[in-house]
Write a protein that holds these residues in place. Sequence first.
Motif, mmCIF file in Angstrom:
data_model
loop_
_atom_site.group_PDB
_atom_site.id
_atom_site.type_symbol
_atom_site.label_atom_id
_atom_site.label_comp_id
_atom_site.label_asym_id
_atom_site.label_seq_id
_atom_site.Cartn_x
_atom_site.Cartn_y
_atom_site.Cartn_z
ATOM 1 N N GLY A 94 -0.445 8.355 -1.847
ATOM 2 C CA GLY A 94 0.744 8.684 -2.622
ATOM 3 C C GLY A 94 1.863 7.683 -2.425
ATOM 4 N N ASP A 95 2.888 7.792 -3.296
ATOM 5 C CA ASP A 95 4.078 6.953 -3.130
ATOM 6 C C ASP A 95 4.969 7.549 -2.036
ATOM 7 O OD1 ASP A 95 4.982 9.208 -4.353
ATOM 8 O OD2 ASP A 95 5.659 8.226 -6.193
ATOM 9 N N VAL A 96 6.144 6.948 -1.851
ATOM 10 C CA VAL A 96 7.037 7.388 -0.765
ATOM 11 C C VAL A 96 7.459 8.833 -0.953
ATOM 12 C CG1 VAL A 96 9.280 6.996 0.329
ATOM 13 C CG2 VAL A 96 7.844 5.046 -0.297
ATOM 14 N N LYS A 97 7.744 9.222 -2.189
ATOM 15 C CA LYS A 97 8.184 10.599 -2.452
ATOM 16 C C LYS A 97 7.061 11.589 -2.158
ATOM 17 C CE LYS A 97 10.403 13.447 -5.976
ATOM 18 N NZ LYS A 97 10.897 13.493 -7.377
ATOM 19 N N SER A 98 5.835 11.258 -2.573
ATOM 20 C CA SER A 98 4.693 12.144 -2.325
ATOM 21 C C SER A 98 4.408 12.261 -0.833
ATOM 22 C CB SER A 98 3.452 11.631 -3.050
ATOM 23 O OG SER A 98 3.685 11.551 -4.439
ATOM 24 N N LYS A 99 4.517 11.130 -0.124
ATOM 25 C CA LYS A 99 4.291 11.172 1.314
ATOM 26 C C LYS A 99 5.363 12.013 2.020
ATOM 27 C CE LYS A 99 1.776 6.799 1.669
ATOM 28 N NZ LYS A 99 1.689 5.450 2.272
ATOM 29 N N MET B 83 -4.226 10.790 12.833
ATOM 30 C CA MET B 83 -4.485 9.361 12.654
ATOM 31 C C MET B 83 -4.057 8.892 11.268
ATOM 32 S SD MET B 83 -5.428 7.155 14.749
ATOM 33 C CE MET B 83 -5.373 5.374 14.526
ATOM 34 N N THR B 84 -4.192 9.767 10.279
ATOM 35 C CA THR B 84 -3.756 9.414 8.921
ATOM 36 C C THR B 84 -2.260 9.134 8.901
ATOM 37 O OG1 THR B 84 -5.492 10.827 8.009
ATOM 38 C CG2 THR B 84 -3.682 10.210 6.538
ATOM 39 N N ILE B 85 -1.489 9.967 9.559
ATOM 40 C CA ILE B 85 -0.033 9.763 9.594
ATOM 41 C C ILE B 85 0.310 8.493 10.364
ATOM 42 C CG2 ILE B 85 2.108 10.745 10.546
ATOM 43 C CD1 ILE B 85 1.011 13.507 9.813
ATOM 44 N N ILE B 86 -0.422 8.226 11.459
ATOM 45 C CA ILE B 86 -0.149 7.003 12.231
ATOM 46 C C ILE B 86 -0.440 5.761 11.395
ATOM 47 C CG2 ILE B 86 -0.921 5.644 14.215
ATOM 48 C CD1 ILE B 86 -1.340 8.287 15.707
ATOM 49 N N ARG B 87 -1.499 5.785 10.600
ATOM 50 C CA ARG B 87 -1.896 4.602 9.830
ATOM 51 C C ARG B 87 -1.044 4.400 8.585
ATOM 52 N NH1 ARG B 87 -7.891 5.071 8.287
ATOM 53 N NH2 ARG B 87 -7.359 3.086 7.261
ATOM 54 N N PHE B 88 -0.787 5.482 7.849
ATOM 55 C CA PHE B 88 -0.208 5.306 6.517
ATOM 56 C C PHE B 88 1.274 5.718 6.420
ATOM 57 C CE2 PHE B 88 -4.782 5.973 5.909
ATOM 58 C CZ PHE B 88 -5.114 4.851 5.161
ATOM 59 N N VAL B 89 1.776 6.462 7.364
ATOM 60 C CA VAL B 89 3.164 6.934 7.266
ATOM 61 C C VAL B 89 4.058 6.278 8.306
ATOM 62 C CG1 VAL B 89 4.655 8.975 7.270
ATOM 63 C CG2 VAL B 89 2.321 9.145 6.387
ATOM 64 N N LEU B 90 3.532 6.091 9.531
ATOM 65 C CA LEU B 90 4.349 5.552 10.620
ATOM 66 C C LEU B 90 4.911 4.160 10.324
ATOM 67 C CD1 LEU B 90 5.361 6.271 13.425
ATOM 68 C CD2 LEU B 90 3.293 5.274 14.392
ATOM 69 N N PRO B 91 4.176 3.271 9.656
ATOM 70 C CA PRO B 91 4.750 1.928 9.411
ATOM 71 C C PRO B 91 5.867 1.906 8.376
ATOM 72 C CG PRO B 91 2.334 1.885 9.334
ATOM 73 C CD PRO B 91 2.744 3.318 9.291
ATOM 74 N N LEU B 92 6.074 2.984 7.621
ATOM 75 C CA LEU B 92 7.081 2.970 6.561
ATOM 76 C C LEU B 92 8.486 2.885 7.152
ATOM 77 C CD1 LEU B 92 5.630 5.716 4.173
ATOM 78 C CD2 LEU B 92 5.415 3.240 3.964
ATOM 79 N N GLN B 93 9.398 2.220 6.404
ATOM 80 C CA GLN B 93 10.778 2.032 6.872
ATOM 81 C C GLN B 93 11.772 2.949 6.157
ATOM 82 O OE1 GLN B 93 11.602 0.002 9.479
ATOM 83 N NE2 GLN B 93 9.361 -0.217 9.646
ATOM 84 N N ASP B 94 11.281 3.881 5.353
ATOM 85 C CA ASP B 94 12.188 4.807 4.657
ATOM 86 C C ASP B 94 12.893 5.717 5.681
ATOM 87 O OD1 ASP B 94 12.976 6.129 1.974
ATOM 88 O OD2 ASP B 94 12.247 7.803 3.200
ATOM 89 N N THR C 228 14.331 8.680 5.349
ATOM 90 C CA THR C 228 13.938 10.095 5.302
ATOM 91 C C THR C 228 12.622 10.306 6.030
ATOM 92 O OG1 THR C 228 15.036 10.313 3.160
ATOM 93 C CG2 THR C 228 13.501 12.050 3.778
ATOM 94 N N ILE C 229 11.682 9.377 5.813
ATOM 95 C CA ILE C 229 10.393 9.450 6.508
ATOM 96 C C ILE C 229 10.612 9.332 8.019
ATOM 97 C CG2 ILE C 229 8.213 8.225 6.894
ATOM 98 C CD1 ILE C 229 7.884 9.318 4.253
ATOM 99 N N LYS C 230 11.507 8.429 8.416
ATOM 100 C CA LYS C 230 11.788 8.251 9.843
ATOM 101 C C LYS C 230 12.294 9.553 10.464
ATOM 102 C CE LYS C 230 11.231 3.711 10.664
ATOM 103 N NZ LYS C 230 10.354 3.191 11.735
ATOM 104 N N LYS C 231 13.215 10.244 9.789
ATOM 105 C CA LYS C 231 13.758 11.500 10.322
ATOM 106 C C LYS C 231 12.690 12.582 10.391
ATOM 107 C CE LYS C 231 17.349 11.563 7.477
ATOM 108 N NZ LYS C 231 18.594 12.034 6.808
ATOM 109 N N LEU C 232 11.830 12.656 9.360
ATOM 110 C CA LEU C 232 10.774 13.664 9.364
ATOM 111 C C LEU C 232 9.750 13.374 10.456
ATOM 112 C CD1 LEU C 232 10.204 14.144 5.523
ATOM 113 C CD2 LEU C 232 11.176 15.792 7.112
#
Length: 947
Positions: free
Chosen positions: A33-38, A60-71, A73-77
């Motif tokens: 998904g895109d940033v909003k979907s994630k 592991m999915t979150i570590i691979r595909f979400v953790l590297p993001l710099q958004d 909102t994602i960082k706070k979640l």
Amino acid sequence: MTAAENVCYTLINVPMDSEPPSEISLKNDLEKGDVKSKTEALKKVIIMILNGEKLPGLLMTIIRFVLPLQDHTIKKLLLVFWEIVPKTTPDGRLLHEMILVCDAYRKDLQHPNEFIRGSTLRFLCKLKEAELLEPLMPAIRACLEHRHSYVRRNAVLAIYTIYRNFEHLIPDAPELIHDFLVNEKDASCKRNAFMMLIHADQDRALDYLSTCIDQVQTFGDILQLVIVELIYKVCHANPSERARFIRCIYNLLQSSSPAVKYEAAGTLVTLSSAPTAIKAAAQCYIDLIIKESDNNVKLIVLDRLIELKEHPAHERVLQDLVMDILRVLSTPDLEVRKKTLQLALDLVSSRNVEELVIVLKKEVIKTNNVSEHEDTDKYRQLLVRTLHSCSVRFPDMAANVIPVLMEFLSDSNEAAAADVLEFVREAIQRFDNLRMLIVEKMLEVFHAIKSVKIYRGALWILGEYCSTKDDIQSVMTEVRRSLGEIPIVESEIKKEAGELKPEEEITVGPVQKLVTEMGTYATQSALSSSRPTKKEEERPPLRGFLLDGDFFVAASLATTLTKIALRYVALVQEKKKQNSFVAEAMLLMATILHLGKSSLPKKPITDDDVDRISLCLKVLSECSPLMNDIFNKECRQSLSHMLSAKLEEEKLSQKKESEKRNVTVQPDDPISFMQLTAKNEMNCKEDQFQLSLLAAMGNTQRKEAADPLASKLNKVTQLTGFSDPVYAEAYVHVNQYDIVLDVLVVNQTSDTLQNCTLELATLGDLKLVEKPSPLTLAPHDFANIKANVKVASTENGIIFGNIVYDVSGAASDRNCVVLSDIHIDIMDYIQPATCTDAEFRQMWAEFEWENKVTVNTNIVDLNDYLQHILKSTNMKCLTPEKALSGYCGFMAANLYARSIFGEDALANVSIEKPIQQGPEAPVTGHIRIRAKSQWGSLLAHLTSGRV
């Protein structure tokens, strides 16, 4: 969360509207998904984990595909996710995947954005795994030198938390923070660092404070508050240190921050009982009350002053500050003024009573110059009562107070005038030297009295205490002036007839064209608007009361005329003057009787008033010595007995208060020597900071600590049976108007219970503040659920409900366990208080006693409906006409009499002179009751009358 799971610091409101998504769909959104979907998928994952779901495949999915993001909102979640996700294996070892997460933490601690760094540092305060924190220590230390204060102060908090939980990870933390504190310039960073030293290494904190104790006044308020707390704790544990820091506390009394001044004053009082210290603290409190605009703050600080007054030694110091305390009266809030006046009254002494009375007299006069307001009237009452109490305690002041207060007998506010009248009545009885002055002032204001109740009281005082010939003549003159032309009936008839003469009454005036509320035009003439108003203005006060149908004042007037006539006969020897005065008094009574029997008043005179006036006429016609003694001696003796009883009651209450203040030591009480006291026993003295925190949290149960079983277990209510699949019991904690239900829920089955929800409802004026969140219970697991209930009024209430849950893997409907009712007793949240008789009567009158019942019936005619009611209540002796005339008042009295005095207490009821104003109007008239017993006669007398 279940008891077996780790502590979670984050609470999230979970909407339960939709079904939880599957793990496959979440994994797909997190990967592709895109940033909003994630972002949305990550929120759903967090909610599912909070509800007890285990999602190990998504880590592991979150570590691979979400953790590297710099958004951001994602960082706070992610910070919330890493807080709640299980980080260890079942045997307690750290998951291998967390090594990757640890590297992500380290990168965030070195991120150029100060918000991400600070948020990560705050998150690290919640971690309980030392293996995760150990690699991060160099990065955390480096954050102490960051350019932004937000990062530095959160770094201090992180170091403090890590040092408290895992001291081996940073053993030099106190030394590191001390060096940081010496070089730091930001107030918030210094505050956090100093707070850590207080709890981690108090000696270093004291060393730092000693180096800068002369500059404390220049620090920020948040740091000053922490310094005050440190000084209190040090001196509380080691009283010998008081002399070292007492000067610093004195300096902080001059701080620009109200919070610092308040805490410094409270600390100064606990550290020293010297008169200078108490005076400085009290002066600080008074300045805070005057300068602070928030009324809640004023009340809190006033309570502190009242606490100071409770100590006998402190009371003498506060007596010198009474005039400063009275400056608080400039506050418009009534509750603040009430507490201030009570405090000043408690502190008044012979040294300052004269100044106090002068200030109160000025305040009373000021209430006349301000616009009429409900609080103004109540404030005037408070002032009158305070002056009353001062005059009773210090009789020399009464002569200065009475002339000012008696002006308020003509006040439009009846309550304030009634307080003045009560004061005057007590003063004229107790102080013989003031009787001439009071009678003189009473005669001056008598004609201006507007309230009939005050008029009756003034008549009684004049009739009782006018003892000279001139005063008696003056009373008769004022009575004639208030009655107007007599005979009243003939003069009123003449006036009515005179108004019909056009040449005398009708005057030609200009016709005005006016616009009505409807927008239409209307004309107005002088004839219809001016004459009735003028007639009302010219009517004397006593005459107006009588024409309005208030003949109780006529009975009081008859008693007054009888008293002064009998006294006049004893003073004057000339028979002609005696007969003339008595005849005049009898003439006034006769003309009032004539008026009462006529149709001129709005309400006819009652039989009781007729009997009273007739009795007075008979007494004056006979002038027997027995009646003379009853009227002129017995009445005053009754008042004297009542005032004596009241004075004894006040003395008894004051004696009880003084006994409470005096600390008595029994002969066999142990003596405590501070030098021989163990350190842990010295610290058992109550810590004021800790008590304040407990009071704010509603955990003020110090007295119950001696017997916790008797206090806590008595409040546990069993909600379900031991054989139910879910066992529940509740501990009911009442804190003022908040009720907290701590419900223990135990899964007694071998199945996992999902969506286990506590559903509550209330009966009465109780309101459930929030709905408890659902949870998942493992087999034979338990959990605590808290529910807050708000009390809305002083009534008993009931809390009831049930527990619903789903069995994991079962296809059946939701299961339900009904809970037993929890009865909330009014006595759990009612606080005892005192009030005067007058206040009680006023509150009793204002209370809503009438219960309105909604009637739904097909009967259209009122007579038919009442007949139906009478048949259904077996009161067939009443006809609808009788019911219409007195059903409400008499039926209640009749049923009450039969229940208390027997079935035959009242024989029957008859209606006399039925009157009907029109075909649609109700029938009115007199109800006469024949009774068969003396109790029935009494009740008949009370319930008979015009309806």
